[in-house]
Design a protein around this motif. Structure first.
Motif, PDB file in Angstrom:
ATOM      1  N   VAL A 127       0.813  -1.223   0.000  1.00  0.00           N
ATOM      2  CA  VAL A 127       0.000   0.000   0.000  1.00  0.00           C
ATOM      3  C   VAL A 127       0.849   1.277   0.000  1.00  0.00           C
ATOM      4  O   VAL A 127       0.299   2.374   0.075  1.00  0.00           O
ATOM      5  N   ARG A 139      -2.010   4.136   9.664  1.00  0.00           N
ATOM      6  CA  ARG A 139      -2.805   2.986  10.083  1.00  0.00           C
ATOM      7  C   ARG A 139      -2.905   1.959   8.950  1.00  0.00           C
ATOM      8  O   ARG A 139      -2.757   0.751   9.166  1.00  0.00           O
ATOM      9  N   GLN A 143      -1.645  -1.870   9.023  1.00  0.00           N
ATOM     10  CA  GLN A 143      -2.597  -2.965   8.774  1.00  0.00           C
ATOM     11  C   GLN A 143      -2.082  -3.892   7.669  1.00  0.00           C
ATOM     12  O   GLN A 143      -2.118  -5.109   7.798  1.00  0.00           O
ATOM     13  N   GLU A 144      -1.585  -3.305   6.580  1.00  0.00           N
ATOM     14  CA  GLU A 144      -1.068  -4.132   5.486  1.00  0.00           C
ATOM     15  C   GLU A 144       0.128  -4.957   5.959  1.00  0.00           C
ATOM     16  O   GLU A 144       0.208  -6.157   5.732  1.00  0.00           O
ATOM     17  N   MET A 146       0.907  -5.923   8.854  1.00  0.00           N
ATOM     18  CA  MET A 146       0.572  -6.903   9.900  1.00  0.00           C
ATOM     19  C   MET A 146      -0.392  -7.973   9.387  1.00  0.00           C
ATOM     20  O   MET A 146      -0.817  -8.850  10.152  1.00  0.00           O
ATOM     21  N   SER A 147      -0.745  -7.922   8.111  1.00  0.00           N
ATOM     22  CA  SER A 147      -1.782  -8.831   7.614  1.00  0.00           C
ATOM     23  C   SER A 147      -1.346 -10.284   7.561  1.00  0.00           C
ATOM     24  O   SER A 147      -2.181 -11.178   7.385  1.00  0.00           O
ATOM     25  N   ASN A 149      -0.258 -11.803  10.078  1.00  0.00           N
ATOM     26  CA  ASN A 149      -0.537 -12.341  11.420  1.00  0.00           C
ATOM     27  C   ASN A 149      -2.043 -12.425  11.613  1.00  0.00           C
ATOM     28  O   ASN A 149      -2.702 -11.405  11.824  1.00  0.00           O
ATOM     29  N   LEU A 150      -2.565 -13.636  11.516  1.00  0.00           N
ATOM     30  CA  LEU A 150      -4.006 -13.826  11.649  1.00  0.00           C
ATOM     31  C   LEU A 150      -4.428 -13.757  13.113  1.00  0.00           C
ATOM     32  O   LEU A 150      -3.686 -14.144  14.003  1.00  0.00           O
ATOM     33  N   HIS A 156      -8.337  -7.262  16.009  1.00  0.00           N
ATOM     34  CA  HIS A 156      -7.562  -6.465  15.040  1.00  0.00           C
ATOM     35  C   HIS A 156      -7.461  -4.992  15.427  1.00  0.00           C
ATOM     36  O   HIS A 156      -6.391  -4.400  15.359  1.00  0.00           O
ATOM     37  N   ILE A 159      -5.094  -4.445  18.331  1.00  0.00           N
ATOM     38  CA  ILE A 159      -3.693  -4.703  17.959  1.00  0.00           C
ATOM     39  C   ILE A 159      -3.108  -3.483  17.246  1.00  0.00           C
ATOM     40  O   ILE A 159      -2.019  -3.005  17.588  1.00  0.00           O
ATOM     41  N   ILE A 160      -3.841  -2.967  16.280  1.00  0.00           N
ATOM     42  CA  ILE A 160      -3.329  -1.812  15.529  1.00  0.00           C
ATOM     43  C   ILE A 160      -3.271  -0.581  16.445  1.00  0.00           C
ATOM     44  O   ILE A 160      -2.313   0.202  16.393  1.00  0.00           O
TER      45      ILE A 160
END
Lengths: 173, 777
Positions: A127, A139, A143-144, A146-147, A149-150, A156, A159-160
């Motif tokens: 991104v 943000r 998010q991208e 960390m994607s 890590n499910l 979610h 975490i962010i």
């Protein structure tokens, strides 16, 4: 053949099939690193090797001779059950409720530490609009990044929030 | 005002202040005319204040020990081999090479496994927890594609995994039904849930529908889903003589222990199941074949066993939500009054389990209508037993119902929220019972304002920014209040003014241990740091399943019963020298670590003082919760109004959820910090269900095709916007603490809200989950 785990040097396993993840868990009883899929799809086993985040389930332990591995236990070496001595990110995960069951949590935290280091080195993500500019951890960028890590409980947002909180306090270095 | 008067007022103020904290004992049952839980009236205590998880420091350090993280000396590891045909029998099974492989201790098959009874299937008795009533490794028959047929037991997991690859098996295939169409052709039966048929009829709904001025009548389809807890199922199992201990990850320690005791022909007290941490459950962490195979393996080789399912193994052995095909038809007058609601359809199950996905539950009490026709029919397939998954019934039932209401609103030219409020029932439409606490209209109104619902374009497909079509949708979510019988609690007060509260309940991330400590602290008049919660162990009295969103209510009622018994014990111990001498339990309350006379708060004695005078180190009381009679007197549910905004690419068909709000009406919220996370987590699972989740099933051979987390798509960080949640926080006077369950309500309604937003964005109505881009191109 030796490897350094959380500052301590230890002998690598005899069986070359043993993944770094299984070596940590079954060999050293460092159960903080979690096994979610054993196929590199969930991120629960994320650890730091010489500061870079890797999926320890996709790594054979014997590949890492002489390397420096940090696990969740190493992040909070001085940590206690009472919460003193926690890494700032661990503290922020509690404050922002960045977990429910707690199973993906060590992987999320180790991944976030590695992710920030990647961004500081200027590594772009899917991104990132301007590949030449310095990376700003918006943000969306977090998010991208960390994607991998499910989380199935759906923590979610927390975490962010926790990662952003620590970044804004500039204590993650 | 004189000095004397103000002193008097000050003294009265002190008394009132003390009364503000003083909590009388709670009623132990909730019936018409009864008193509500006094904790509801207490506004400034722990309840309602955000409290961080008490197990947080352990979890963020990776120090919480899950079931695969117990390592008894001499432990061996298990790897399972799975059948590759859906039905038939094993013709040949060659384990010689596997047995000769390095590190292998034994290979266990139906030929050498200990003799075991089949587990009692869940629901067949209060303590039955079996996934089905099939025997496990007892014969050569195959019942599903993926059934465990052999267990390799070896010194290391690597050795077990390798040896498993050396097993050679051939099959004689039997006749099987592995397609939904084939199963329907074989005939359907009415579903029975907990003994009751899943069918309701009021009036002649088909005739009302046919005669209605406006109607919608469509079929909605939902696929199989898998729970996909990030922690795979795992058990560490130890036999010590005839005592069996299972360190497990389970939502039902007590029922599991009882069922396993029956399987091995043991007394209940010979089996102990311990499960302090569950790495995600969602209905999937119950008793399945692997714990029984692990216990059999440990018995066979005489050593402790660790059995961890691989991620593929989870898909082979652990059932998920089944598929459904649902018809929803609604007939209405021109001003939106519902003449008829028809919600019927079919769900697949197996010949050996007891879970007909009850997708009509939400429709039973959702809306008023002149007539109803509701039913769930089941058809049988040869497949892994389906099971409970978060809001079984409601999650997929609300997709169909709430999509249909949106379709009817479009047909009528009405706002979909106005249409819902137009048909708000004043009592339960099917049972006729009054609602205990239903404030869904308030949730709709406050949610609509916060979300900016007035910005929604009534005409679909009219908002566009570049390639992105933008739409808004909404839906009602609902999930019943449950409180299952059998809960109990034991409270032990110690001389150093600490309370140990023991409950046979579970912590899967809901915040149960934290919330229980808050509630117990409030009842006992002790601060949080004086409360210790012990749970997740079948040796604790009572049974509290983590299911049906009922744990908090069940624990709440059990703690009330135990607290009342404890106070009676304390008054007995206090004796004649106590300032409380002669008082009955109705005349005292708890506050500040003391028992206090209700009508004279200055008259009090601390727990420590009572114990000291009685020369006791501890006093304990264990009590069963009252029977859940409240559910016989009222129609009791949690509710939500879900608002969603999506952006759909006109080029790729990709749907992105840009905003989502859940406005909840779920009684009193006990811990806002963990409750928010529960709501958000449910909504996120709903977004997965709406847009990406599907367990792909090969209808030719009954095998799950995407048995991994790469091809079963879960929502990831980038898929999840900031999720807004709000709640009415109106206490239900007929429940413990005024609370309702909140674990499953979050997922309900979400898929419909997304589908309705996609319609508003694009003008395309998707009635077949998940809403993937191919369906929008």
């Amino acid at each position: 053949m030796e490897i350094t785990i959380n500052g301590s040097t230890t002998a690598l396993p005899q069986d070359p099939r043993v993944s770094l993840l299984d070596f940590l868990r079954e060999g050293l009883h460092l159960f903080g690193t979690k096994k979610g899929c054993d196929q590199g799809a969930c991120g629960a086993c994320t650890v730091l090797v010489d500061g870079e985040r890797i999926l320890s389930c996709l790594a054979l332990a014997v590949q890492f001779e002489g390397r420096d591995v940090v696990t969740i236990e190493g992040l909070s070496a001085a940590g206690t059950a009472g919460g003193e001595g926690l890494h700032p990110l661990q503290q922020a995960f509690i404050g922002c409720d960045g977990f429910q069951c707690g199973y993906c949590t060590p992987g999320q935290i180790c991944s976030a530490v590695g992710m920030v280091a990647e961004a500081k080195r200027g590594s772009p993500s899917h991104v990132t609009a301007d590949l030449a500019a310095a990376v700003t951890l918006t943000r969306n960028e977090i998010q991208e990044r960390m994607s991998g890590n499910l989380c199935r409980c759906g923590a979610h947002n927390g975490i962010i929030d926790a990662i952003q909180q620590v970044l804004s306090a500039e204590v993650l270095s | 005002m004189s000095i004397i008067d103000s002193a008097k007022n000050a003294a009265q103020g002190l008394v009132q202040g003390a009364l503000g904290k003083l909590v009388p004992l709670a009623p132990d049952s909730w019936i018409p005319g009864g008193l509500p839980d006094p904790l509801i009236a207490r506004k400034h205590g722990l309840i309602g204040t955000p409290v961080s998880r008490l197990d947080g420091p352990l979890k963020v350090q990776g120090a919480a020990r899950f079931s695969a993280e117990v390592a008894p000396a001499g432990m061996v590891y298990v790897a399972l081999a799975y059948a590759t045909i859906p039905r038939g029998r094993i013709a040949t099974l060659d384990t010689q090479a596997a047995e000769a492989a390095p590190g292998v201790v034994r290979v266990m098959t139906h030929r050498n496994a200990p003799r075991m009874k089949p587990p009692a299937v869940f629901g067949s008795s209060p303590t039955a927890a079996g996934p089905s009533d099939l025997p496990i490794l007892q014969d050569d028959r195959i019942h599903w594609n993926g059934q465990p047929i052999a267990a390799v037991i070896a010194e290391t997991q690597e050795q077990a995994d390798h040896a498993r690859s050396l097993i050679h098996v051939t099959y004689e295939a039997g006749p099987s039904t592995t397609s939904f169409a084939g199963a329907k052709a074989n005939g359907a039966q009415i579903g029975r849930f907990m003994g009751q048929p899943l069918r309701n009829e009021i009036g002649d709904a088909e005739a009302e529908l046919a005669g209605a001025a406006h109607r919608v009548d469509h079929t909605y389809r939902t696929p199989r889903h898998s729970h996909n807890a990030i922690e795979p199922h795992a058990a560490t199992i130890v036999w010590e003589g005839d005592m069996l201990t299972i360190h497990d990850t389970t939502q039902m320690v007590t029922a599991e222990a009882r069922t396993i005791a029956d399987v091995f022909d043991l007394k209940p007290e010979q089996v102990r199941v311990i499960s302090p941490y569950v790495g995600g459950g969602f209905g999937g962490k119950g008793l399945w074949d692997h714990q029984i195979i692990g216990a059999a393996a440990a018995k066979l080789v005489g050593r402790p066993v660790r059995i961890t399912l691989s991620r593929e193994g989870v898909y082979r052995v652990i059932g998920g939500r089944t598929l459904s095909e649902q018809r929803v038809a609604i007939g209405a007058t021109a001003d939106g009054h519902f003449k008829a609601i028809i919600h019927t359809g079919t769900a697949a199950m197996t010949p050996h389990n007891a879970m007909p996905e009850p997708f009509i539950f939400a429709t039973r009490s959702g809306y008023a209508a002149d007539s109803f026709k509701l039913s769930v029919e089941t058809v049988k397939m040869n497949m892994l037993a389906n099971t409970f998954m978060r809001a079984p019934g409601e999650a997929i039932g609300t997709f169909a119902l709430e999509s249909a209401i949106d379709e009817l609103a479009a047909e009528l030219g009405m706002d979909p929220i106005a249409l819902r409020i137009r048909n708000e029932p004043d009592k339960d439409p099917i049972s006729g019972l009054p609602f205990s606490s239903r404030h869904i209209v308030e949730a709709w109104r406050s949610g609509a304002q916060r979300f900016g619902w007035d910005q929604r374009a009534p005409e679909p497909g009219t908002r566009r920014e570049g390639e992105w079509l933008i739409g808004m949708g909404c839906a009602t979510g609902t999930y019943p209040y449950h409180r299952m019988p059998g809960a109990a609690a034991r409270i032990t007060l110690t001389r150093d003014a600490k309370a140990i509260v023991e409950i046979a309940a579970h912590e899967m991330g809901m915040g149960t241990s934290t919330t229980t400590a808050m509630v117990a602290g409030e009842r006992l008049g002790l601060p949080l740091d004086r409360i210790e919660i012990r749970y997740g162990d079948s040796i604790i009295p009572g049974a509290i399943m983590a299911g049906g969103s009922q744990q908090t209510a069940a624990i709440g009622a059990a703690v009330i019963a135990a607290h009342n018994a404890l106070v009676a014990e304390l008054l007995k111990l206090a004796g004649n020298e106590s300032p409380l001498a002669g008082l009955s339990v109705d005349e005292v309350g708890s506050e500040g670590g003391a028992l206090v006379r209700l009508d004279d708060p200055a008259c009090r004695e601390t727990y420590q003082s009572i114990l000291a005078r009685a020369q006791r180190d501890t006093v304990a009381a264990a009590e069963q919760a009252s029977m859940p009679v409240e559910a016989m007197h009222w129609s009791m549910h949690s509710y939500s109004a879900i608002f969603c905004e999506v952006r759909v690419s006109a080029i790729t068909g990709e749907t992105r959820v840009s905003r989502i709000l859940g406005a909840f009406d779920c009684g009193r919220i006990l811990n806002p910090q963990t409750a928010r996370s529960q709501f958000r987590g449910g909504i996120i699972m709903g977004l997965g269900m709406a847009l990406m989740e599907e367990t792909l099933f090969d209808e030719r051979n009954g095998r799950v095709m995407n048995a991994n987390l790469s091809e079963y798509h879960l929502p990831v960080h980038l898929d999840i916007p900031e999720i807004d949640v709000m709640w009415t926080d109106i206490a239900d006077p007929h429940t413990p603490m005024g609370a309702h369950g909140i674990g499953e309500i979050g997922i309900t309604g979400v898929a419909a809200a997304v589908a309705n937003a996609v319609y508003n964005a694009t003008g395309k109505r998707i009635r077949d989950l998940p809403i993937t881009l191919d369906k929008l191109l």
